[in-house]
Design an enzyme around this catalytic site. Structure first.
Site, PDB file in Angstrom:
ATOM      1  N   GLY A  13       0.843  -1.202   0.000  1.00  0.00           N
ATOM      2  CA  GLY A  13       0.000   0.000   0.000  1.00  0.00           C
ATOM      3  C   GLY A  13       0.872   1.242   0.000  1.00  0.00           C
ATOM      4  O   GLY A  13       0.561   2.246   0.637  1.00  0.00           O
ATOM      5  N   ILE A  18      -0.583   6.513   4.232  1.00  0.00           N
ATOM      6  CA  ILE A  18       0.398   6.108   5.249  1.00  0.00           C
ATOM      7  C   ILE A  18       1.591   5.380   4.617  1.00  0.00           C
ATOM      8  O   ILE A  18       2.746   5.620   4.981  1.00  0.00           O
ATOM      9  CB  ILE A  18      -0.300   5.197   6.293  1.00  0.00           C
ATOM     10  CG1 ILE A  18      -1.308   6.019   7.105  1.00  0.00           C
ATOM     11  CG2 ILE A  18       0.714   4.503   7.186  1.00  0.00           C
ATOM     12  CD1 ILE A  18      -2.276   5.191   7.947  1.00  0.00           C
ATOM     13  N   GLY A  19       1.317   4.500   3.670  1.00  0.00           N
ATOM     14  CA  GLY A  19       2.389   3.714   3.049  1.00  0.00           C
ATOM     15  C   GLY A  19       3.385   4.592   2.308  1.00  0.00           C
ATOM     16  O   GLY A  19       4.612   4.411   2.427  1.00  0.00           O
ATOM     17  N   TYR A 150     -14.763  -4.607   8.486  1.00  0.00           N
ATOM     18  CA  TYR A 150     -13.426  -4.000   8.609  1.00  0.00           C
ATOM     19  C   TYR A 150     -12.885  -4.210  10.029  1.00  0.00           C
ATOM     20  O   TYR A 150     -11.734  -4.620  10.213  1.00  0.00           O
ATOM     21  CB  TYR A 150     -13.535  -2.515   8.277  1.00  0.00           C
ATOM     22  CG  TYR A 150     -12.255  -1.711   8.429  1.00  0.00           C
ATOM     23  CD1 TYR A 150     -11.151  -1.965   7.616  1.00  0.00           C
ATOM     24  CD2 TYR A 150     -12.168  -0.680   9.361  1.00  0.00           C
ATOM     25  CE1 TYR A 150      -9.981  -1.214   7.739  1.00  0.00           C
ATOM     26  CE2 TYR A 150     -11.004   0.079   9.485  1.00  0.00           C
ATOM     27  CZ  TYR A 150      -9.918  -0.196   8.677  1.00  0.00           C
ATOM     28  OH  TYR A 150      -8.767   0.550   8.807  1.00  0.00           O
TER      29      TYR A 150
HETATM   30  P1  NAD Z   1      -4.988   4.695   1.464  1.00  0.00           P
HETATM   31  O1  NAD Z   1      -6.242   4.341   0.777  1.00  0.00           O
HETATM   32  O2  NAD Z   1      -4.296   5.959   1.123  1.00  0.00           O
HETATM   33  O3  NAD Z   1      -3.937   3.514   1.359  1.00  0.00           O
HETATM   34  C1  NAD Z   1      -4.318   2.162   1.277  1.00  0.00           C
HETATM   35  C2  NAD Z   1      -3.355   1.476   0.373  1.00  0.00           C
HETATM   36  O4  NAD Z   1      -3.688   0.084   0.273  1.00  0.00           O
HETATM   37  C3  NAD Z   1      -3.388   2.044  -1.043  1.00  0.00           C
HETATM   38  O5  NAD Z   1      -2.084   2.180  -1.514  1.00  0.00           O
HETATM   39  C4  NAD Z   1      -4.122   0.967  -1.805  1.00  0.00           C
HETATM   40  O6  NAD Z   1      -3.800   0.924  -3.173  1.00  0.00           O
HETATM   41  C5  NAD Z   1      -3.636  -0.274  -1.085  1.00  0.00           C
HETATM   42  N1  NAD Z   1      -4.452  -1.435  -1.392  1.00  0.00           N
HETATM   43  C6  NAD Z   1      -5.783  -1.601  -1.238  1.00  0.00           C
HETATM   44  N2  NAD Z   1      -6.145  -2.802  -1.718  1.00  0.00           N
HETATM   45  C7  NAD Z   1      -5.021  -3.399  -2.164  1.00  0.00           C
HETATM   46  C8  NAD Z   1      -4.738  -4.647  -2.773  1.00  0.00           C
HETATM   47  N3  NAD Z   1      -5.698  -5.551  -3.035  1.00  0.00           N
HETATM   48  N4  NAD Z   1      -3.465  -4.933  -3.102  1.00  0.00           N
HETATM   49  C9  NAD Z   1      -2.474  -4.046  -2.879  1.00  0.00           C
HETATM   50  N5  NAD Z   1      -2.673  -2.844  -2.312  1.00  0.00           N
HETATM   51  C10 NAD Z   1      -3.936  -2.543  -1.968  1.00  0.00           C
HETATM   52  O7  NAD Z   1      -5.345   4.718   3.006  1.00  0.00           O
HETATM   53  P2  NAD Z   1      -4.448   4.703   4.328  1.00  0.00           P
HETATM   54  O8  NAD Z   1      -5.267   5.399   5.334  1.00  0.00           O
HETATM   55  O9  NAD Z   1      -3.067   5.139   4.072  1.00  0.00           O
HETATM   56  O10 NAD Z   1      -4.480   3.146   4.676  1.00  0.00           O
HETATM   57  C11 NAD Z   1      -3.332   2.398   5.044  1.00  0.00           C
HETATM   58  C12 NAD Z   1      -3.696   1.469   6.180  1.00  0.00           C
HETATM   59  O11 NAD Z   1      -4.069   2.254   7.321  1.00  0.00           O
HETATM   60  C13 NAD Z   1      -4.867   0.530   5.913  1.00  0.00           C
HETATM   61  O12 NAD Z   1      -4.527  -0.762   6.363  1.00  0.00           O
HETATM   62  C14 NAD Z   1      -5.978   1.096   6.788  1.00  0.00           C
HETATM   63  O13 NAD Z   1      -6.863   0.110   7.200  1.00  0.00           O
HETATM   64  C15 NAD Z   1      -5.185   1.667   7.932  1.00  0.00           C
HETATM   65  N6  NAD Z   1      -5.879   2.681   8.733  1.00  0.00           N
HETATM   66  C16 NAD Z   1      -6.177   3.898   8.216  1.00  0.00           C
HETATM   67  C17 NAD Z   1      -6.837   4.830   9.009  1.00  0.00           C
HETATM   68  C18 NAD Z   1      -7.205   6.195   8.499  1.00  0.00           C
HETATM   69  O14 NAD Z   1      -7.980   6.903   9.183  1.00  0.00           O
HETATM   70  N7  NAD Z   1      -6.705   6.625   7.356  1.00  0.00           N
HETATM   71  C19 NAD Z   1      -7.165   4.509  10.331  1.00  0.00           C
HETATM   72  C20 NAD Z   1      -6.848   3.264  10.820  1.00  0.00           C
HETATM   73  C21 NAD Z   1      -6.188   2.350  10.019  1.00  0.00           C
END
Ligand code: NAD
Length: 249
Positions: A13, A18-19, A150
């Protein structure tokens, strides 16, 4: 700076939120980084301005073969792995009465099966004293309407991380999870909700957080850097909430 000099880090990701912020910070700290993302175009766009020693790998984490290839390409390029940051995830909103098998499979395949398979593939190539990090969430500690599947997926990932912590102990590999609260990333635009609902939800979250705001991707990246680095050498098996205090009230 240089807290991860010459360490090899795989981040899923990595093209967004975050990634991507973590990939940037790891590179600034001397790591060699493998940025994994689902779509080549998004990966290309996200990495245009990145500097440092990195490669991109297209991998859908829900697919077994893609996890195998991700680790193979990492090892082909950099040899062994020091840091495995399993961060990719989705958070589609669905009331419990509307949950379908398709919704369940999609969320669990990406949020649970993906990290489990990637870990299995990576472990034979991980250096002793390496670090495995999962992006979890505070959602499985508190109830948030519409996020039942989720939340269940993140609860499952937490349970998995506990067993893993024990199973890799003889190699000194540390396993930690980061549990963000609401973080300002593109994920909210991907929940399948109208923009105005997302904005209302955002305001609601922000007022509940004791610090009164969303967190940033950079704040989670800083946490990942700390947990992956030697500074956290005695921190193992934890789930660290990075949520402005939301889970504690
Ligand atoms: P984001 O949507 O910017 O990033 C998510 C990433 O996961 C993206 O790069 C997306 O392409 C990738 N992804 C999704 N499905 C995929 C697949 N099948 N194969 C490969 N990559 C895939 O959102 P984020 O907030 O940066 O999310 C990152 C992590 O943080 C997630 O695990 C999310 O559950 C967790 N998270 C986010 C929050 C928030 O408020 N943003 C809160 C708690 C946890």
């Amino acid at each position: 700076m240089n807290k991860l000099q010459n360490k090899v880090a795989v981040i899923t990701g990595a093209n967004s939120g975050i990634g991507l912020a973590t990939a940037k910070l790891f590179l600034e700290n001397g790591a060699k980084v493998v940025l994994a993302g689902r779509r080549e175009s998004a990966l290309k766009e996200a990495t245009t301005d990145l500097e440092g020693d990195f490669i991109t790998v297209v991998a859908d984490v829900s697919k077994e073969e893609d996890n195998t290839q991700l680790i193979k390409k990492t090892v082909d390029k950099y040899g062994n792995i020091d840091i495995l940051f399993l961060n990719a995830g989705i958070a589609p909103v669905t009331p419990t009465t509307d949950i379908t098998a398709e919704h369940y499979n999609e969320v669990f395949d990406i949020n649970v099966k993906g990290p489990i398979l990637a870990t299995k593939e990576a472990l034979p190539f991980m250096n002793d004293k390496g670090s495995i990090l999962f992006t979890n969430s505070i959602v499985h500690q508190k109830g948030f309407d519409g996020l039942a599947v989720y939340s269940a997926s993140k609860g499952a990932l937490r349970a998995y991380a506990r067993v893993l912590t024990s199973e890799v102990k003889s190699r000194g590999i540390r396993v930690n999870s980061i549990a963000p609260g609401p973080i300002d990333t593109p994920i909210y635009g991907k929940m399948g909700l109208p923009q105005e609902v997302v904005e209302e939800m955002g305001k609601g979250f922000a007022t509940q957080v004791p610090l009164g705001r969303f967190g940033t991707s950079e704040e989670i990246a800083n946490t990942a850097l700390f947990l992956a680095s030697d500074e956290a050498s005695f921190i193992n098996g934890v789930e660290l909430e990075v949520d402005g205090g939301l889970s504690q009230i």
